[in-house]
Scaffold this motif. Structure first.
Motif, PDB file in Angstrom:
ATOM      1  N   SER A   1      -4.679  -7.577  -3.343  1.00  0.00           N
ATOM      2  CA  SER A   1      -5.196  -6.964  -4.509  1.00  0.00           C
ATOM      3  C   SER A   1      -4.062  -7.489  -5.499  1.00  0.00           C
ATOM      4  O   SER A   1      -3.051  -7.046  -5.589  1.00  0.00           O
ATOM      5  CB  SER A   1      -5.686  -5.778  -4.550  1.00  0.00           C
TER       6      SER A   1
ATOM      7  N   ALA B   1      -3.038 -11.660   6.907  1.00  0.00           N
ATOM      8  CA  ALA B   1      -1.860 -11.632   6.296  1.00  0.00           C
ATOM      9  C   ALA B   1      -0.910 -12.676   6.817  1.00  0.00           C
ATOM     10  O   ALA B   1       0.090 -12.969   6.180  1.00  0.00           O
ATOM     11  CB  ALA B   1      -0.969 -10.477   6.228  1.00  0.00           C
TER      12      ALA B   1
ATOM     13  N   LYS C   1       6.182   9.372  18.377  1.00  0.00           N
ATOM     14  CA  LYS C   1       5.331   9.177  17.135  1.00  0.00           C
ATOM     15  C   LYS C   1       4.029   8.650  17.372  1.00  0.00           C
ATOM     16  O   LYS C   1       2.842   9.400  16.788  1.00  0.00           O
ATOM     17  CB  LYS C   1       5.968   8.022  16.302  1.00  0.00           C
TER      18      LYS C   1
ATOM     19  N   PHE D   1       7.125   9.244   7.309  1.00  0.00           N
ATOM     20  CA  PHE D   1       6.868   9.829   6.098  1.00  0.00           C
ATOM     21  C   PHE D   1       5.574   9.522   5.885  1.00  0.00           C
ATOM     22  O   PHE D   1       4.745   8.645   6.025  1.00  0.00           O
ATOM     23  CB  PHE D   1       7.693   9.484   4.742  1.00  0.00           C
ATOM     24  N   PRO D   2       4.923  10.678   5.191  1.00  0.00           N
ATOM     25  CA  PRO D   2       3.320  10.710   4.651  1.00  0.00           C
ATOM     26  C   PRO D   2       3.247  10.218   3.361  1.00  0.00           C
ATOM     27  O   PRO D   2       4.084  10.667   2.414  1.00  0.00           O
ATOM     28  CB  PRO D   2       2.790  11.963   4.893  1.00  0.00           C
ATOM     29  N   ALA D   3       2.556   9.167   3.153  1.00  0.00           N
ATOM     30  CA  ALA D   3       2.230   8.387   1.849  1.00  0.00           C
ATOM     31  C   ALA D   3       0.838   8.269   1.639  1.00  0.00           C
ATOM     32  O   ALA D   3       0.238   7.723   2.470  1.00  0.00           O
ATOM     33  CB  ALA D   3       3.078   7.511   1.475  1.00  0.00           C
TER      34      ALA D   3
ATOM     35  N   GLY E   1       0.784  -1.075   0.126  1.00  0.00           N
ATOM     36  CA  GLY E   1       0.071  -0.079  -0.095  1.00  0.00           C
ATOM     37  C   GLY E   1       0.990   1.221  -0.035  1.00  0.00           C
ATOM     38  O   GLY E   1       1.851   1.203  -0.645  1.00  0.00           O
ATOM     39  N   ALA E   2       0.389   2.282   0.726  1.00  0.00           N
ATOM     40  CA  ALA E   2       1.063   3.560   0.597  1.00  0.00           C
ATOM     41  C   ALA E   2       2.488   3.116   1.107  1.00  0.00           C
ATOM     42  O   ALA E   2       3.852   3.962   0.478  1.00  0.00           O
ATOM     43  CB  ALA E   2       0.303   4.662   1.501  1.00  0.00           C
TER      44      ALA E   2
ATOM     45  N   GLY F   1       0.768  -9.372  -1.844  1.00  0.00           N
ATOM     46  CA  GLY F   1      -0.732  -8.445  -1.340  1.00  0.00           C
ATOM     47  C   GLY F   1      -1.844  -9.232  -1.487  1.00  0.00           C
ATOM     48  O   GLY F   1      -1.941 -10.412  -1.457  1.00  0.00           O
TER      49      GLY F   1
ATOM     50  N   SER G   1      -3.491   8.346   7.579  1.00  0.00           N
ATOM     51  CA  SER G   1      -4.023   7.121   6.928  1.00  0.00           C
ATOM     52  C   SER G   1      -5.223   6.679   7.773  1.00  0.00           C
ATOM     53  O   SER G   1      -6.236   5.933   7.073  1.00  0.00           O
ATOM     54  CB  SER G   1      -2.943   5.895   7.190  1.00  0.00           C
TER      55      SER G   1
ATOM     56  N   ARG H   1      -3.557   2.926  17.949  1.00  0.00           N
ATOM     57  CA  ARG H   1      -3.355   4.402  17.736  1.00  0.00           C
ATOM     58  C   ARG H   1      -3.586   5.181  18.938  1.00  0.00           C
ATOM     59  O   ARG H   1      -3.379   6.032  19.374  1.00  0.00           O
ATOM     60  CB  ARG H   1      -3.734   5.055  16.589  1.00  0.00           C
TER      61      ARG H   1
ATOM     62  N   LYS I   1      -1.911  -3.010   7.362  1.00  0.00           N
ATOM     63  CA  LYS I   1      -2.366  -2.102   8.459  1.00  0.00           C
ATOM     64  C   LYS I   1      -2.228  -3.284   9.701  1.00  0.00           C
ATOM     65  O   LYS I   1      -2.702  -4.466   9.592  1.00  0.00           O
ATOM     66  CB  LYS I   1      -3.910  -1.869   8.145  1.00  0.00           C
ATOM     67  N   ALA I   2      -2.554  -2.699  11.019  1.00  0.00           N
ATOM     68  CA  ALA I   2      -2.647  -3.450  12.111  1.00  0.00           C
ATOM     69  C   ALA I   2      -3.874  -4.344  12.085  1.00  0.00           C
ATOM     70  O   ALA I   2      -3.879  -5.516  12.903  1.00  0.00           O
ATOM     71  CB  ALA I   2      -2.434  -2.521  13.347  1.00  0.00           C
TER      72      ALA I   2
END
Ligand code: NAP
Length: 298
Positions: free
Chosen positions: A38, A84, A180, A127-129, A15-16, A36, A249, A265, A77-78
């Motif tokens: 997809s 996965a 963070k 970093f943001p993606a 993903g991102a 992945g 995200s 989070r 993602k968590a």
């Protein structure tokens, strides 16, 4: 053996964040095998001044993995770890180093169930993606990771050396991870308002965010993070100085109707606060709202 297999590196969750790391590895000639959910023929990362196309295809069936890898990056993602897990079984041998590219402070605990004996390295992703409608990823900053300094960390440092994704290994990872997490926790307010970073310019949101950041800070310190009082204000200022359209995200997940990483989070602050006897009045309001927004019912 294909060219991709020769890197000895696999990546789960393109993903991102996964696409960013896969692109950095590919650019340096260390193309990972990509696993992945997809199917995609390739991955595409866009950034200021260019783009990188990572050859695929993205594998979607763990049964196609015929040999294990020495280093596996996991960027699901968590909320997607359990689904996965068959990839982990297929990709890992006893010594495989697993680097988890996820937010939170509980990565080791989450993966211990599936990889009790492997070196599992949490990371802080700075970093943001964001994933775009055409499945390409827009990298909106400089790719940078922080990892704990352990014997296994050398595998990640070597894999990403000389790439556009820098890696720093630190002895006090607890402090960095909690710093963070404070940012992630406060970002959760964007989900409840349905707004991006510009909302922190409001005085009322600024005051709420500061109260919440202070609550998180108390819990962080009880967990061993060495963070000063001023960190709470710094977190709020960080949002105020961000581009007003910068999201997070967890907001993207909310807007897409996907499950939220609310527990790792935000719920974590409430859970650990309780275990230390620290009052968490802000969490006590926002955590149930985030949980219900994610998981329903209704
Ligand atoms: N994005 C950011 O700016 C950012 C910044 C810092 C930290 N983080 C953290 O980094 C982690 C990853 O976030 P992200 O934004 O990269 O998420 P994302 O864009 O949703 O990527 C998750 C990827 O995992 C794939 N996936 C889902 N289930 C899977 C499965 N069972 N097997 C294999 N792959 C599976 C998804 O496939 P599909 O394509 O089918 O959805 C997607 O490609 C999160 O913990 C997040 O909080 C994100």
């Amino acid at each position: 053996m294909t060219i991709s297999d020769s890197s000895g590196i696999a990546l789960v969750g393109p993903g991102a964040i996964g696409t960013t790391v896969a692109a950095a590895l590919h650019e340096a000639g260390r193309t990972p095998v990509i696993c992945g959910r997809s199917a995609h023929e390739h991955l595409e990362l866009r950034f200021d001044g260019g783009r990188i196309v990572v050859p695929g295809p993205v594998r979607t069936d763990p049964a196609t993995i015929v040999h294990p890898f020495d280093l596996v990056f996991v960027a699901v993602k968590a909320t997607q770890i359990e689904a996965a897990a068959p990839w982990l079984a297929a990709l890992c041998h006893a010594g495989t180093v697993v680097c988890v590219l996820q937010n939170g402070v509980e990565q080791r605990a989450h993966f211990a169930r599936y990889l009790p004996d492997n070196p599992v390295l949490p990371s802080v992703v700075w970093f943001p993606a964001q994933r775009e409608a055409d499945a390409s990823v827009w990298l909106r900053g400089t790719a940078r990771l922080t990892l704990p300094d352990t014997p296994a960390t050398g595998a990640v440092l070597a894999a990403l050396s000389g790439t556009r994704c820098s890696v720093e290994a630190v002895s006090d990872f607890t402090t960095v991870a909690w710093r963070k997490l404070l940012q992630n926790a406060v970002a959760g307010l964007m989900v409840l308002a349905g707004r991006r970073a510009g909302m922190f310019a409001r005085a009322d949101i600024g005051a709420l965010a500061l109260a919440y950041a202070r609550e998180c800070l108390e819990v962080a310190r009880a967990e061993g993070a060495k963070l000063d009082d001023q960190v709470a204000q710094e977190v709020v200022n960080g949002f105020r100085h961000s581009p007003p359209d910068l999201g997070t995200s967890i907001l993207a997940d909310r807007q897409a109707g996907r499950p939220l990483e609310w527990d790792g989070r935000n719920g974590v602050i409430q859970r650990l606060g309780r275990s230390h006897g620290i009052p968490t009045p802000v969490s006590d309001v926002i955590v149930p709202l985030l949980a219900a927004g994610s998981d329903g019912p209704g």
